[in-house]
Write a protein that holds these residues in place. Structure first.
Motif, PDB file in Angstrom:
ATOM      1  N   ALA A   1      60.335  13.218  27.444  1.00  0.00           N
ATOM      2  CA  ALA A   1      60.284  13.441  28.846  1.00  0.00           C
ATOM      3  C   ALA A   1      58.601  12.785  29.394  1.00  0.00           C
ATOM      4  O   ALA A   1      58.508  12.539  30.425  1.00  0.00           O
ATOM      5  N   GLY A   2      58.210  12.103  28.210  1.00  0.00           N
ATOM      6  CA  GLY A   2      56.731  11.602  28.500  1.00  0.00           C
ATOM      7  C   GLY A   2      55.774  12.585  28.762  1.00  0.00           C
ATOM      8  O   GLY A   2      54.716  12.480  29.021  1.00  0.00           O
ATOM      9  N   ALA A   3      56.088  13.885  28.014  1.00  0.00           N
ATOM     10  CA  ALA A   3      55.307  15.140  28.266  1.00  0.00           C
ATOM     11  C   ALA A   3      54.275  15.094  27.060  1.00  0.00           C
ATOM     12  O   ALA A   3      54.778  14.799  25.773  1.00  0.00           O
ATOM     13  N   ARG A   4      53.227  15.889  27.136  1.00  0.00           N
ATOM     14  CA  ARG A   4      52.278  16.160  25.966  1.00  0.00           C
ATOM     15  C   ARG A   4      52.609  17.373  25.313  1.00  0.00           C
ATOM     16  O   ARG A   4      52.982  18.492  26.340  1.00  0.00           O
ATOM     17  N   PRO A   5      53.265  17.785  24.166  1.00  0.00           N
ATOM     18  CA  PRO A   5      53.881  18.767  23.847  1.00  0.00           C
ATOM     19  C   PRO A   5      52.635  19.882  23.771  1.00  0.00           C
ATOM     20  O   PRO A   5      51.491  19.415  23.093  1.00  0.00           O
ATOM     21  N   LEU A   6      52.811  21.034  24.279  1.00  0.00           N
ATOM     22  CA  LEU A   6      51.925  22.060  24.082  1.00  0.00           C
ATOM     23  C   LEU A   6      52.042  23.003  23.123  1.00  0.00           C
ATOM     24  O   LEU A   6      50.919  23.516  22.328  1.00  0.00           O
ATOM     25  N   TYR A   7      53.188  23.734  23.084  1.00  0.00           N
ATOM     26  CA  TYR A   7      53.276  24.875  22.195  1.00  0.00           C
ATOM     27  C   TYR A   7      54.565  25.113  21.618  1.00  0.00           C
ATOM     28  O   TYR A   7      55.779  24.597  22.432  1.00  0.00           O
ATOM     29  N   LEU A   8      54.885  25.555  20.507  1.00  0.00           N
ATOM     30  CA  LEU A   8      56.262  25.768  19.962  1.00  0.00           C
ATOM     31  C   LEU A   8      56.426  27.223  19.628  1.00  0.00           C
ATOM     32  O   LEU A   8      55.639  28.003  19.425  1.00  0.00           O
ATOM     33  N   SER A   9      57.802  27.665  19.633  1.00  0.00           N
ATOM     34  CA  SER A   9      58.340  29.091  19.004  1.00  0.00           C
ATOM     35  C   SER A   9      59.189  28.703  18.021  1.00  0.00           C
ATOM     36  O   SER A   9      59.947  27.514  17.797  1.00  0.00           O
ATOM     37  N   ALA A  10      59.300  29.802  16.983  1.00  0.00           N
ATOM     38  CA  ALA A  10      60.248  29.468  15.998  1.00  0.00           C
ATOM     39  C   ALA A  10      60.907  30.689  15.665  1.00  0.00           C
ATOM     40  O   ALA A  10      60.293  31.767  15.331  1.00  0.00           O
ATOM     41  N   SER A  11      62.277  30.809  15.598  1.00  0.00           N
ATOM     42  CA  SER A  11      63.059  31.875  15.263  1.00  0.00           C
ATOM     43  C   SER A  11      63.786  31.727  14.176  1.00  0.00           C
ATOM     44  O   SER A  11      64.387  30.200  13.935  1.00  0.00           O
ATOM     45  N   PHE A  12      63.676  32.464  12.883  1.00  0.00           N
ATOM     46  CA  PHE A  12      64.220  32.262  11.671  1.00  0.00           C
ATOM     47  C   PHE A  12      65.385  33.396  11.549  1.00  0.00           C
ATOM     48  O   PHE A  12      65.304  34.252  11.572  1.00  0.00           O
ATOM     49  N   ILE A  13      66.528  32.720  10.873  1.00  0.00           N
ATOM     50  CA  ILE A  13      67.718  33.547  10.706  1.00  0.00           C
ATOM     51  C   ILE A  13      68.021  33.445   9.117  1.00  0.00           C
ATOM     52  O   ILE A  13      68.094  32.317   8.729  1.00  0.00           O
TER      53      ILE A  13
ATOM     54  N   GLY B   1      50.816  18.645  37.162  1.00  0.00           N
ATOM     55  CA  GLY B   1      52.271  18.072  36.592  1.00  0.00           C
ATOM     56  C   GLY B   1      53.256  19.177  36.536  1.00  0.00           C
ATOM     57  O   GLY B   1      53.361  19.956  37.234  1.00  0.00           O
ATOM     58  N   ARG B   2      54.430  18.807  35.801  1.00  0.00           N
ATOM     59  CA  ARG B   2      55.444  19.859  35.763  1.00  0.00           C
ATOM     60  C   ARG B   2      55.691  20.036  34.291  1.00  0.00           C
ATOM     61  O   ARG B   2      54.898  19.262  33.214  1.00  0.00           O
ATOM     62  N   MET B   3      56.310  21.164  34.023  1.00  0.00           N
ATOM     63  CA  MET B   3      56.517  21.458  32.639  1.00  0.00           C
ATOM     64  C   MET B   3      57.685  21.095  32.239  1.00  0.00           C
ATOM     65  O   MET B   3      58.888  21.033  32.772  1.00  0.00           O
ATOM     66  N   VAL B   4      58.039  20.907  30.943  1.00  0.00           N
ATOM     67  CA  VAL B   4      59.265  20.695  30.302  1.00  0.00           C
ATOM     68  C   VAL B   4      59.508  21.716  29.329  1.00  0.00           C
ATOM     69  O   VAL B   4      58.609  22.172  28.640  1.00  0.00           O
TER      70      VAL B   4
ATOM     71  N   PRO C   1      52.608  14.522  32.843  1.00  0.00           N
ATOM     72  CA  PRO C   1      51.698  14.015  33.729  1.00  0.00           C
ATOM     73  C   PRO C   1      52.269  13.925  35.277  1.00  0.00           C
ATOM     74  O   PRO C   1      53.418  13.399  35.465  1.00  0.00           O
ATOM     75  N   GLU C   2      51.431  14.363  36.333  1.00  0.00           N
ATOM     76  CA  GLU C   2      51.859  14.177  37.771  1.00  0.00           C
ATOM     77  C   GLU C   2      52.461  12.665  37.739  1.00  0.00           C
ATOM     78  O   GLU C   2      51.803  11.597  37.371  1.00  0.00           O
ATOM     79  N   GLY C   3      53.699  12.487  38.659  1.00  0.00           N
ATOM     80  CA  GLY C   3      54.123  11.121  38.981  1.00  0.00           C
ATOM     81  C   GLY C   3      55.227  10.729  37.901  1.00  0.00           C
ATOM     82  O   GLY C   3      55.817   9.592  38.259  1.00  0.00           O
ATOM     83  N   LEU C   4      55.069  11.144  36.893  1.00  0.00           N
ATOM     84  CA  LEU C   4      56.106  10.403  35.630  1.00  0.00           C
ATOM     85  C   LEU C   4      57.337  11.547  35.794  1.00  0.00           C
ATOM     86  O   LEU C   4      57.441  12.610  35.632  1.00  0.00           O
TER      87      LEU C   4
END
Lengths: 331, 331
Positions: free
Chosen positions: A78-90, A42-45, A145-148
Motif C-alpha cells: 500500500a506504500g505504507a511504512r510498517p509500524l507494528y506486528l502481532s503474532a498468534s501461534f497455534i 496519513g491513513r492506517m493500513v 503517507p498523506e496523498g498516496l
C-alpha cells in the motif's frame, strides 16, 4: 497440553521463548494488548495472513521469517511504512520446544532487521493430531503517507507493468524440499521484506505509481488476473522479459510446474503510468531487492480482462487463473 | 483442497462467504490490506488472539462470535475504543461450507452489533486431519483517549477489586456441551463484547480506574495472579462476594471444576482507587453487562504476591495458578 490454558506453564513458555525472541518495549508492557504511539498524518493500513507452510523449515527460510516478511510486504504494497506486528501461534501438542525456539528466534531476527516489532501475541495449544506442528497468524499495521493512494483498481490502459525480480524461487524451494530433491545449485526461497524497496519506489515515481502487489499464492498469473479483474483492464506481457533463474526453470520442468503460477515471497509487481516508468525502474534496480527489475508488459483496454502473454517463441497464450490448486501449503 | 491456494475457487469462496458476511467499505477495497482513517490524538492499542475452541458451536455462541467479542474485549481492557478487526482462517479440507457460513454470519452479526468492522482477512486450507475444523486468529486495533493509561502493573495496596458479574458460565457451557450433559436450566456462554460497559466505566471513574482485565483462560484465579505478579501486590478476596449462578455452581460440582479457574468470555475485573470505587460500581450496575457487578476484595502489600481468599465458611485459602491444564481448548 499444559501450555496454552492460562496456567503457570503457559506463562513460563510465553515469557521464556517469545518475550526473549521478540524483546521490545511494547511486548514488555505485559498486558493482553500493546499500547502504541501513532505518528500523525496519513491513513492506517491493516493486514493479516495465516501461515501453514509445509515443511516448516525450508531452504532460505522458515515459517517464522515468512510470517514476518509476508505481513510486512502486504503493508508495504500500500506504500505504507510498517509500524507494528502481532503474532498468534497455534501449536500442536508435543511440538519440539527447540523448533519453536528456532522459529521464534527467526521471527525476532526478521523483526529486528526490518525494524518492525512484534508488539503482542497469543499462544494456543491443541491436541496431537489436531494441527500440523505450528500455524502462525500475523497481523500488521502501517502508515500511508498523506496523498498516496495505491490500490489494485487503479491500473489503466497504457500503464507499464514492472516486476522486481525472478519468479518461482519460493515455491520451487518448498517443493524441492518436500520432494527431497537435491539440485546441483541450491534453490533458496526469496523470502524477504520489501518495505525498503517500496520506500525507494514511492520516492522515485511519486504520483505516477498506481499500485503494487506481491505475487505470493498463485504466483504472477494469479496476481495479474486479480489486478485485471479489479481494475477492469487487460494485461499484455512478454514471457522473454520475465526473469526466471535457470535452476528454477529446470526444477519447474522436472516438477511439472509453470513458474507463472509458483509462489514468490520477496517479489512485487508494480503498475506505473508510462511517464514514471523509467525513473521507477532505475530506482528499483538501484536497490538490492530490485536489481533484476524488468518491464514485463503493460495494461490494455480489454472488457474481458484477459492476461495475454507473448511466449518466448513468438506465439500467444492466455494466462488464466488456476481453477484449482497447484501447490498447497506453500505459505 | 482447491480453496486457499490463490486460484479462482479461493477468490470465489472469499467473495461469496466472507465478503457477504462482513460487508463493509474497507473490506470492499479488495486489496491485501485495508486502508483506514485514524482518529487524531491518543495512543493506539493492538491485540491478537487465536481461537481453537472445541466444539465450534456451543450453547450461547460459536467460534466466530467468540473471536470478534474476545478481541474487542482485549482492546477494551485498555480503556480503548475498538476501531478495526482482522480475521485469519485456517480451515481443514472438507469442512462443511454451511458451517463456515454460519460462523462467518455470526462474526458479521457480532461485528455489526458492536460497530467494529472486520476490515481485512485471509484464508488457508490444510489437508484433512491437519487441523480441527476451523481455527480463527483475529487481531484488532483501538484508540485510547489521551491521558488514560490503564495497565496490569498499576494495582496498589488499598485499591478495590470489582468483578462485573458471575463467573464460570463460558467454561461450563463448553464442558457441558463436550460431555453431552443436559442440565435442567440451560447454561449459556457469557460471550459478549464489553467495550460499551468499559466506556461507561472510564466515564464514571476517570483517573481512579487503574486497570481492567477479562478473566478468560485460567479464569478469575489466573487473572488475579497475573495482576498480583505484574503489580507486585497481593489480593485478598471474599468467596461469598463472587457471583456464581446456582446452575453453574452445581455443574462445576458435577464436573469436578472450581469456578475460580473456569474461563469467562463476557466478564471483567477492574482495579480502582478506593475514592472511585462507589462511582464505578454504580456505573457498572447501570449497564446491562454489569448488573451483577460486585466488590470482591482489595489489593494489599504482599511481597509474595499471593491471592488469598476468605471462603464462604470463614476459612482462608491461597488461590494459586494452576500448574497445568484444567480445560483445554476452551476458547
Amino acid at each position: 497440553m499444559s501450555h496454552g490454558a492460562g496456567g503457570r506453564a503457559m506463562a513460563d513458555l510465553v515469557a521464556g521463548i517469545f518475550r526473549d525472541a521478540f524483546a521490545n518495549e511494547f511486548l514488555e508492557q505485559g498486558n493482553d494488548q500493546a499500547s502504541l504511539p501513532i505518528p500523525a498524518g496519513g491513513r492506517m493500513v491493516m493486514t493479516t495472513d495465516g501461515y501453514v507452510v509445509s515443511p516448516l523449515f525450508f531452504p532460505g527460510g522458515n515459517i517464522g521469517a515468512l510470517a514476518v516478511h509476508g505481513t510486512i510486504n502486504d503493508i508495504a504494497m500500500a506504500g505504507a511504512r510498517p509500524l507494528y506486528l502481532s503474532a498468534s501461534f497455534i501449536i500442536e501438542e508435543g511440538f519440539p520446544l527447540a523448533d519453536l525456539q528456532r522459529i521464534a528466534g527467526s521471527m525476532g531476527q526478521a523483526s529486528r532487521e526490518t525494524g518492525v516489532p512484534v508488539v503482542t501475541g497469543d499462544t494456543k495449544v491443541v491436541e496431537r493430531g489436531k494441527a500440523d506442528g505450528v500455524f502462525i497468524a500475523t497481523a500488521g499495521v502501517g502508515l500511508v503517507p498523506e496523498g498516496l493512494a495505491l490500490s489494485g483498481d487503479r491500473a489503466e490502459p497504457g500503464d507499464v507493468v514492472i516486476l522486481s525480480g525472478s519468479i518461482g524461487d519460493h515455491g520451487v524451494a518448498i517443493m524441492s524440499s518436500r520432494e527431497n530433491l537435491a539440485f546441483e545449485t541450491a534453490i533458496l526461497s526469496d523470502c524477504a521484506a520489501l518495505h525498503g524497496l517500496v520506500a525507494a519506489m514511492v520516492d522515485a515515481a511519486g504520483p505516477h505509481l498506481k499500485l503494487m502487489r506481491d505475487p505470493t499464492r498463485g504466483g504472477l498469473a494469479a496476481t495479474l488476473n486479480e489486478l485485471a479483474h479489479q481494475s477492469g483492464v487487460g494485461f499484455r506481457i512478454q514471457e522473454a522479459a520475465i526473469p526466471v533463474k535457470p535452476q528454477v526453470a529446470a526444477a519447474c520442468e522436472l516438477l511439472g510446474l509453470d513458474p507463472l503460477f509458483v509462489a514468490n515471497e520477496g517479489k512485487l509487481v508494480a503498475v506505473v503510468a508510462e511517464a514514471g516508468a523509467d525513473a521507477l525502474l532505475a530506482a528499483m534496480r538501484a536497490h538490492p531487492l530490485g536489481r533484476e527489475a524488468a518491464v514485463i508488459g503493460h495494461a490494455v483496454a480489454d472488457d474481458q480482462r484477459f492476461v495475454q502473454m507473448t511466449t518466448a517463441f513468438g506465439g500467444g497464450r492466455i494466462v488464466d487463473w488456476l481453477s484449482g490448486e497447484q501447490l498447497p501449503r506453500i505459505c
